[in-house]
Design an enzyme around this catalytic site. Structure first.
Site, PDB file in Angstrom:
ATOM      1  N   HIS A  18       0.820  -1.212   0.000  1.00  0.00           N
ATOM      2  CA  HIS A  18       0.000   0.000   0.000  1.00  0.00           C
ATOM      3  C   HIS A  18       0.860   1.272   0.000  1.00  0.00           C
ATOM      4  O   HIS A  18       1.845   1.373   0.720  1.00  0.00           O
ATOM      5  CB  HIS A  18      -0.877   0.037   1.261  1.00  0.00           C
ATOM      6  CG  HIS A  18      -2.098  -0.814   1.176  1.00  0.00           C
ATOM      7  ND1 HIS A  18      -2.704  -1.357   2.285  1.00  0.00           N
ATOM      8  CD2 HIS A  18      -2.854  -1.205   0.129  1.00  0.00           C
ATOM      9  CE1 HIS A  18      -3.764  -2.051   1.927  1.00  0.00           C
ATOM     10  NE2 HIS A  18      -3.875  -1.984   0.620  1.00  0.00           N
ATOM     11  N   GLU A  19       0.445   2.252  -0.816  1.00  0.00           N
ATOM     12  CA  GLU A  19       1.065   3.586  -0.841  1.00  0.00           C
ATOM     13  C   GLU A  19       2.569   3.555  -1.084  1.00  0.00           C
ATOM     14  O   GLU A  19       3.314   4.335  -0.525  1.00  0.00           O
ATOM     15  CB  GLU A  19       0.762   4.328   0.466  1.00  0.00           C
ATOM     16  CG  GLU A  19      -0.717   4.474   0.767  1.00  0.00           C
ATOM     17  CD  GLU A  19      -1.495   5.093  -0.396  1.00  0.00           C
ATOM     18  OE1 GLU A  19      -0.943   5.956  -1.094  1.00  0.00           O
ATOM     19  OE2 GLU A  19      -2.656   4.690  -0.606  1.00  0.00           O
ATOM     20  N   GLY A  20       2.996   2.649  -1.928  1.00  0.00           N
ATOM     21  CA  GLY A  20       4.404   2.596  -2.304  1.00  0.00           C
ATOM     22  C   GLY A  20       5.136   1.467  -1.618  1.00  0.00           C
ATOM     23  O   GLY A  20       5.194   1.398  -0.389  1.00  0.00           O
TER      24      GLY A  20
END
Length: 610
Positions: A455-457
């Site tokens: 998630h998110e990178g």
């Protein structure tokens, strides 16, 4: 969990002092406690009892609508009704003007009760972005309706063919008519493309969904500008609205292509969305109508406002899943008989079995979980406190907080998601054979947690950001400031007889981290420096957490316990500090070794050799 949250907020971060600032003047420790009490109650009543339900009753798409369990609808209604979507906003728009540190702590209860149901992180982040970069009308029509819970929000970045490589996105945004610049909701475009991995991309929880979409505006030759500089940002509502926020009755050309079925977070819809394919022709033709936010080509800069906020929130979610697993393992170890102590003559089978808690190796696994989860929570709340300092501190304090956030955000996202996953694995191990059955919740916690590393990178992306940008920006000013903060902690700890023993090792670790940073970049060749960015990230994170734990040790030593429970809490914190410095901090030398030597095996390895 509440005792450690109160300790972190009040004994360590001193959030009470924020009430002395104009923005938070109406608040006090009592109002902060009321918010925490409310969120803890809603999480206990509307989220926790249904965590397994939403894991087993996944979202279902019937070709027209996505169906979610009634429990998810009830949880959303309770969360939106609490006002937490607008917690940090001005009173004038229904907000509480709550410090972000308190908001983050309050949201932690929902993350622990059920990460899968979720608590509106994307909606509030979407609206916060619009408050920073949208026009006044965009804020009024879209952001305000998200803050109220009437509408929900998403962030649409990735595409099936591009993944995390945003420079390769292919979604197009073309001006919609000769008067496209004159639309009061913002310059109007028609978007065509596909977005993958969009959490909460389709549901019936709210009357509308506000998609924030990254897309490229074609140049005069009709071609898309290569790279991230050509990316712009657009508001694309599922249903079109007028300038007062009323639905016009027109369905925008945004279609759900299908649901992704994940190993965890199964209660949250995860979608592939088609924009502008013509399934829902609108205003005379195909193409999803979107309104540009900010200037052309500024989309990624605007989106980072939401992405950075989401990264801290993901770290907090990871910490809370680690906490949930730790508490489950702790409870199991306290009641499960297993094995007997080893005496001089070996084990005496005639004696009663010992509880799991009696075994040193079980305590090792529990201490590790405690150190990971409580340390991760502390790190995330520290970053949240920096956000408050950035927004309301003196100019000098604000600038320092902003610089520290630049350096710490990759750690706040990545460290909890890696090490609290290890904690969840240890929680399964404490349960033994029962741990990987669905009779106990720890296997679900592990599955939910596994998504946070992506998630998110991913870790690799956070590592490249840290070593490739954050520690070298402004001539290394952020790394220098962090080292100064750690040095201050070391100086204070050196005055405490019980804590002074930890000072030499952490001081040396900071020096080795700085030396490894210089060594990695000594040739000036990015490929050589960044080949071992992930081990660098791991070492950096462990140094930061060793510092955080020493800070918590100082706070525990300074606290005046008023009860046996508080004395036990402080003793537990000091034991976790000792564990982290003795068992975890020494790991950094292996990681920094390959960074300093610019070990080349990974970048020189060839496909055929596998």
């Amino acid at each position: 969990m509440r005792p450690i949250v109160d300790f972190l907020l009040h004994d360590w971060l001193n959030v009470d002092t924020l009430a002395q600032r104009e923005r938070f003047a109406d608040h006090s420790r009592e109002t902060f406690a009321q918010v925490l009490d409310t969120c803890e109650r809603i999480a206990r009543e509307k989220y926790a009892p249904f965590n397994r339900l939403v894991d087993t009753q996944e979202p279902a798409f019937d070709g027209e609508k996505v169906h979610l369990p009634q429990a998810t609808h009830d949880a959303w209604a309770a969360y939106a009704g609490s006002g937490m979507l607008a917690a940090a906003q001005d009173y004038e728009i229904g907000g509480m003007q709550l410090p972000y540190a308190v908001e983050a702590a309050a949201n932690a209860f929902f993350a622990k009760a059920s990460a899968s149901i979720g608590a509106g992180m994307l909606t509030s982040g979407n609206a916060n972005l619009l408050m920073a970069h949208g026009t006044a009308l965009q804020q009024q029509v879209f952001a305000h309706n998200e803050f109220s819970g009437r509408w929900a929000g998403t962030m649409c970045l990735s595409e099936p063919q591009a993944g995390s490589s945003l420079s390769d996105i292919a979604t197009r945004a073309e001006p919609d008519g000769a008067d496209f610049q004159d639309d009061p909701l913002g310059p109007r475009y028609r978007l065509r493309g596909n977005k993958m991995w969009i959490s909460a991309g389709e549901h019936e929880l709210t009357e509308n969904i506000v998609h924030l979409v990254l897309a490229k505006i074609p140049g005069p030759d009709g071609q898309l500008v290569p790279g991230v500089k050509g990316i712009s940002l657009f508001i694309v509502p599922k249903k079109l609205v007028d300038t007062t926020g009323r639905l016009t009755g027109e369905r925008n050309d945004v279609a759900l292509a299908g649901l992704n079925h994940k190993c965890g977070w199964r209660g949250t819809t995860n979608t592939l969305l088609n924009f502008g394919e013509g399934k829902y022709p609108v205003r005379g033709g195909a193409g999803a109508i979107g309104y540009r936010v900010g200037a052309p080509g500024e989309g990624l800069r605007c989106m980072f406002h939401m992405m950075n906020e989401a990264r801290i929130a993901i770290g907090l979610s990871a910490a809370m899943l680690g906490m949930a697993g730790y508490e489950a393992a702790l409870a199991y170890a306290r009641q499960r008989p297993q094995g007997r102590p080893v005496g001089e003559g070996g084990k005496d089978a005639s004696k009663p079995q010992s509880l799991l808690m009696a075994h040193a190796d079980i305590k090792r696994m529990l201490l590790a979980q405690k150190a990971y989860a409580e340390g991760a929570l502390a790190l995330c709340l520290y970053c949240a406190r920096l956000v408050d300092e950035k927004h309301t501190g003196t100019p000098e304090a604000s600038a320092e907080a902003a610089l520290l956030l630049e350096v710490l955000t990759p750690i706040a996202k990545s460290w909890p998601s890696e090490w609290c996953l290890e904690g969840n694995s240890l929680a399964i191990q404490v349960h033994g054979g029962y741990g990987y059955t669905r009779d106990f919740p720890v296997e679900q916690y592990w599955r939910d947690q596994r998504l946070n590393m992506i998630h998110e990178g991913t870790h690799g992306i956070q590592a490249l950001d840290l070593l490739g940008r954050k520690v070298v920006m402004q001539g290394g000013a952020g790394l220098k400031l962090l080292a100064e903060r750690i040095s201050d902690t070391l100086a204070r700890a050196g005055q405490d007889e019980q804590l002074a023993t930890y000072v030499p090792a952490l001081g040396g670790a900071v020096q080795r981290l700085g030396a490894a940073t210089k060594a990695a970049w000594s040739t000036g060749v990015p490929e050589e420096a960044l080949a071992n960015a992930t081990p660098y990230l791991q070492a950096f994170g462990h140094v930061v957490l060793a510092w955080v734990w020493l800070e918590l040790g100082l706070a525990a030593r300074a606290a005046a316990p008023a009860s046996d429970a508080e004395r036990a809490r402080n003793a537990g914190l000091l034991s976790a500090l000792r564990f982290f410095h003795v068992y975890e901090l020494p790991k950094i030398d292996a990681w920094l070794g390959v960074v300093s030597s610019r070990e080349a095996v990974c970048r020189e390895m060839q496909d055929a050799w596998f």
